[in-house]
Design an enzyme around this catalytic site. Structure first.
Site, PDB file in Angstrom:
ATOM      1  N   VAL A   1       0.836  -1.212   0.000  1.00  0.00           N
ATOM      2  CA  VAL A   1       0.000   0.000   0.000  1.00  0.00           C
ATOM      3  C   VAL A   1       0.870   1.261   0.000  1.00  0.00           C
ATOM      4  O   VAL A   1       0.631   2.197  -0.770  1.00  0.00           O
ATOM      5  CB  VAL A   1      -0.981  -0.001   1.194  1.00  0.00           C
ATOM      6  CG1 VAL A   1      -1.826   1.276   1.190  1.00  0.00           C
ATOM      7  CG2 VAL A   1      -1.885  -1.231   1.141  1.00  0.00           C
TER       8      VAL A   1
ATOM      9  N   GLY B   1     -11.116  -1.484   0.851  1.00  0.00           N
ATOM     10  CA  GLY B   1     -10.097  -1.065  -0.126  1.00  0.00           C
ATOM     11  C   GLY B   1     -10.418   0.294  -0.704  1.00  0.00           C
ATOM     12  O   GLY B   1     -10.491   1.295   0.012  1.00  0.00           O
TER      13      GLY B   1
ATOM     14  N   ILE C   1     -13.240   1.363  -1.966  1.00  0.00           N
ATOM     15  CA  ILE C   1     -14.651   1.772  -1.903  1.00  0.00           C
ATOM     16  C   ILE C   1     -14.795   2.908  -0.897  1.00  0.00           C
ATOM     17  O   ILE C   1     -14.363   2.768   0.249  1.00  0.00           O
ATOM     18  CB  ILE C   1     -15.536   0.590  -1.445  1.00  0.00           C
ATOM     19  CG1 ILE C   1     -15.345  -0.630  -2.332  1.00  0.00           C
ATOM     20  CG2 ILE C   1     -17.000   1.011  -1.384  1.00  0.00           C
ATOM     21  CD1 ILE C   1     -16.008  -1.893  -1.783  1.00  0.00           C
TER      22      ILE C   1
ATOM     23  N   GLU D   1      -2.184 -14.642   1.875  1.00  0.00           N
ATOM     24  CA  GLU D   1      -0.859 -14.644   2.500  1.00  0.00           C
ATOM     25  C   GLU D   1      -0.375 -16.086   2.680  1.00  0.00           C
ATOM     26  O   GLU D   1      -1.164 -17.033   2.665  1.00  0.00           O
ATOM     27  CB  GLU D   1      -0.941 -14.015   3.902  1.00  0.00           C
ATOM     28  CG  GLU D   1      -1.629 -12.690   3.978  1.00  0.00           C
ATOM     29  CD  GLU D   1      -0.722 -11.538   3.571  1.00  0.00           C
ATOM     30  OE1 GLU D   1       0.511 -11.689   3.656  1.00  0.00           O
ATOM     31  OE2 GLU D   1      -1.258 -10.494   3.150  1.00  0.00           O
TER      32      GLU D   1
ATOM     33  N   LYS E   1     -12.862  -5.218  10.339  1.00  0.00           N
ATOM     34  CA  LYS E   1     -13.496  -4.207   9.486  1.00  0.00           C
ATOM     35  C   LYS E   1     -14.948  -3.976   9.918  1.00  0.00           C
ATOM     36  O   LYS E   1     -15.427  -2.836   9.931  1.00  0.00           O
ATOM     37  CB  LYS E   1     -13.435  -4.662   8.030  1.00  0.00           C
ATOM     38  CG  LYS E   1     -12.012  -4.675   7.469  1.00  0.00           C
ATOM     39  CD  LYS E   1     -11.984  -5.406   6.140  1.00  0.00           C
ATOM     40  CE  LYS E   1     -10.623  -5.382   5.474  1.00  0.00           C
ATOM     41  NZ  LYS E   1     -10.578  -6.298   4.307  1.00  0.00           N
TER      42      LYS E   1
ATOM     43  N   GLY F   1      -5.837  -4.765  -2.796  1.00  0.00           N
ATOM     44  CA  GLY F   1      -4.977  -4.494  -3.948  1.00  0.00           C
ATOM     45  C   GLY F   1      -4.242  -3.190  -3.759  1.00  0.00           C
ATOM     46  O   GLY F   1      -4.711  -2.288  -3.078  1.00  0.00           O
TER      47      GLY F   1
END
Lengths: 318, 318
Positions: free
Chosen positions: B12, B129, B131, B185, B200, B297
């Protein structure tokens, strides 16, 4: 305390009054001050309405009251709404609107007047009813270039197409059902012929591509010639017919249209049913994002108007 | 000019550097000033990277430079990231983060430090992400009480369930495919056991219900016991199994969970495939709205971080 005036006490205007009146504590927590609807301007009489005492026919009384900081314009159309919005901005009042005809036709002039007078002209409620698409495009997605827009921007036509297919009825019968249920106007031309969609597409495209897009130049086709047979043939091939608004820039040229379009079942717009709207944005960094929700209706649309009011109130000293 | 430091140069963090470096004009148009990444803090060496000259191991150098106004925290975890975030806020720097573990665990303390020091602690990138869900909840939907939340908040598990069904493979094989494609991962526990989703969900619920929700108290079940047979039986009944996070308030009590759930084909979450996320909010005025897009992503998540940076830069004097 923040004093507002609502211009036009129809469906959306009365919804705005209702949300502000019914949620004072909730809104005060958000804005750190009370919101007060001080006037409602309408040419009609509402003698039995709880807000009757603040309803007036005299715009001058409102403009002369320097306590009024925010004008909510829910009159609609490009006549008196245009004159009053201009006057409000020139007198340094913030204006919040749900009037897509006006923003599509006179947006650049009104934004410019607002800028020069250091006030806001906010229009979240103009596209997608209660869906927070305008603010997301203006603020959240600013790390992105928006490459294309694709959406179902009119709930009435989406409802009619859905009713035709699920109840095996003709366009004419589905339109009658939509009118009976309050989803279509007595004169449904703006919806079914695509003019409502194309105005909204022009508003989104102007924002996305940072230049004024004239809705009158976008090829527009409605759903009035779609038959039940068309819908059934589409379904047999794994698709639905939806009234789709699309736009993208190709070099300096805008490619845009509103027309009935085949949507495959893997497409994010396939499952958008009833009077819902959805907007898909293709962006250079984030990729494809979609916003979905009720595209019309009293409280959804009024909720977007009140969202804009709260935004203004949060940044103003009480 | 606005000077930033990026703490943590992984996926990121490097995406944030890339967006800022590749879109200077676009971002300057949005913020009316240039954004400049002045430092990148990482314990690793990146000798061949174009940003090599600004990469440092010394946090003190950055904290001692009073030109740095914004810290981007993309380290992850609750160790050094917690210490550095606190230090940044206490030294009156704005902090923008993608670190959901930290916000879920120490959010209230960090928000409080930010408030007391009159700086922002923004976390759009922590959920969904790219959004724009956090800002929409915080700002656009403020005319609403959010009554319930339902979402697909983890792209890895959604991808695995999709792969199992479409390729008729076992959970173990789909997990291997996800790892091979970089969607999972080496140690996939946080994703497949639901811990990423529940963090989240806690962040969204804390915001929606205006109180701190401890993710450790939310019942959480992952997808590790879902079989291909389960998915096929679901499909025969017209449904898919998705890892669904839900929460709502019942009086003073939070009802929340993360668990594999049957989703019917008329449900807005039914068509959310691959590594996409989607969040459905049920609101008192607007009704049901949904936000959909890539939930993870490099560029989608970095795009949300840069959106927060632009928000801060727009309100700061150059």
């Amino acid at each position: 305390m923040m004093n507002l005036a609502i211009f036009g006490f129809g469906t959306v205007g009365s919804g705005v009054w209702e949300i502000i009146t019914n949620n004072p504590e909730h809104l005060k927590n958000k804005t750190a001050q009370s919101l007060n609807v001080k006037y409602i301007l309408d040419i009609r009489e509402f003698p039995d309405h709880p807000a009757a005492s603040i309803i007036t026919k005299k715009a001058d009384d409102i403009f002369n009251d320097t306590d009024v900081n925010i004008i909510v314009e829910t009159i609609g159309g490009t006549g008196i709404a245009y004159e009053l919005s201009k006057r409000a901005l020139l007198s340094k009042r913030h204006v919040v609107t749900s009037n897509k005809e006006l923003v599509a036709a006179h947006g650049p002039e009104l934004f410019d007047i607002a800028n020069r007078n250091k006030v806001c002209y906010l229009y979240e409620a103009c596209v997608g009813g209660g869906i927070p698409i305008i603010k997301s495009m203006k603020e959240s997605l600013e790390a992105n270039k928006i490459e294309s827009i694709e959406g179902i921007l009119n709930g009435t036509t989406n409802y009619i197409l859905g009713q035709m297919f699920s109840n095996k009825i003709s366009f004419a019968d589905a339109l009658k059902a939509a009118q009976k249920n309050g989803y279509a106007e007595a004169n449904p031309a703006a919806d079914i012929e695509g003019y409502d969609s194309v105005r909204k597409l022009a508003i989104l495209s102007s924002l996305a591509f940072n230049k004024f897009i004239d809705y009158r130049k976008i090829p527009t086709e409605g759903i009035q010639n779609i038959t039940l047979d068309n819908l059934e043939k589409a379904f047999e091939s794994g698709a639905k017919i939806k009234l789709i608004a699309t736009s993208k820039m190709q070099g300096d040229k805008l490619i845009a249209s509103v027309r009935p379009t085949l949507i495959n079942e893997s497409h994010p717009l396939y499952n958008v049913e009833d009077v819902n709207n959805a907007i898909v944005l293709n962006c250079n960094n984030v990729g494809q994002v979609m916003f979905y929700g009720p595209g019309a209706g009293k409280l959804p649309t009024a909720s977007a108007v009140v969202g804009d009011i709260v935004d203004i109130a949060k940044t103003m000293i009480a």
